[in-house]
Design a protein around this motif. Structure first.
Motif, PDB file in Angstrom:
ATOM      1  N   GLU A 221       0.791  -1.225   0.000  1.00  0.00           N
ATOM      2  CA  GLU A 221       0.000   0.000   0.000  1.00  0.00           C
ATOM      3  C   GLU A 221       0.827   1.280   0.000  1.00  0.00           C
ATOM      4  O   GLU A 221       0.365   2.321   0.457  1.00  0.00           O
ATOM      5  N   MET A 222       2.056   1.229  -0.556  1.00  0.00           N
ATOM      6  CA  MET A 222       2.848   2.449  -0.718  1.00  0.00           C
ATOM      7  C   MET A 222       2.604   2.992  -2.120  1.00  0.00           C
ATOM      8  O   MET A 222       2.634   2.242  -3.091  1.00  0.00           O
TER       9      MET A 222
ATOM     10  N   THR B 136       1.917   7.038   1.036  1.00  0.00           N
ATOM     11  CA  THR B 136       1.094   5.839   1.018  1.00  0.00           C
ATOM     12  C   THR B 136      -0.056   5.970   0.024  1.00  0.00           C
ATOM     13  O   THR B 136      -0.392   7.064  -0.446  1.00  0.00           O
TER      14      THR B 136
END
Length: 118
Positions: free
Chosen positions: A23-24, A30
């Motif tokens: 989830e970056m 992010t």
């Protein structure tokens, strides 16, 4: 199968493998902050590495353990959109949701032995 590329730090990928999703969005941001995950096509990756890490992606990359995630779009539950920063500009793929670790079909070192993946 369409493959997208995402440059990241190995510890971030290792953490994602523990949680099941990556989830970056980009370096230091992010998915939640950005709204999507930045990706590249193979010919775009060297310029992205330059932008994020400088010196062809190699200067600071040498101080970091960077990897390229190879993502199979057919395994993504989230939509992929090709978008440009400005009208008429080059379009980059963006994934509008988390990447399940099962969608990552390869993890390659950066820089690779030839200097890029293009």
């Amino acid at each position: 199968m369409t493959e997208l590329l995402h440059l990241t730090e190995r510890p971030l990928w290792d953490a994602a493998r523990g949680t099941g999703t990556y989830e970056m969005s980009t370096r230091g941001r992010t998915l939640h902050e950005e709204g999507f995950i930045h990706c590249s096509l193979p010919h775009q990756l060297p310029a992205v590495a330059e932008l994020l890490y400088g010196a062809g992606g190699r200067a600071e990359a040498g101080d970091r353990d960077l990897v390229v995630l190879v993502i199979d779009t057919e395994r993504l539950p989230a939509p992929v959109r090709y978008e440009s920063l400005r009208p008429g500009g080059e379009e980059f793929p963006h994934i509008y949701g988390p990447i399940p670790v099962e969608a990552v079909v390869g993890v390659l070192p950066w820089p690779d032995k030839e200097g890029d993946l293009a």
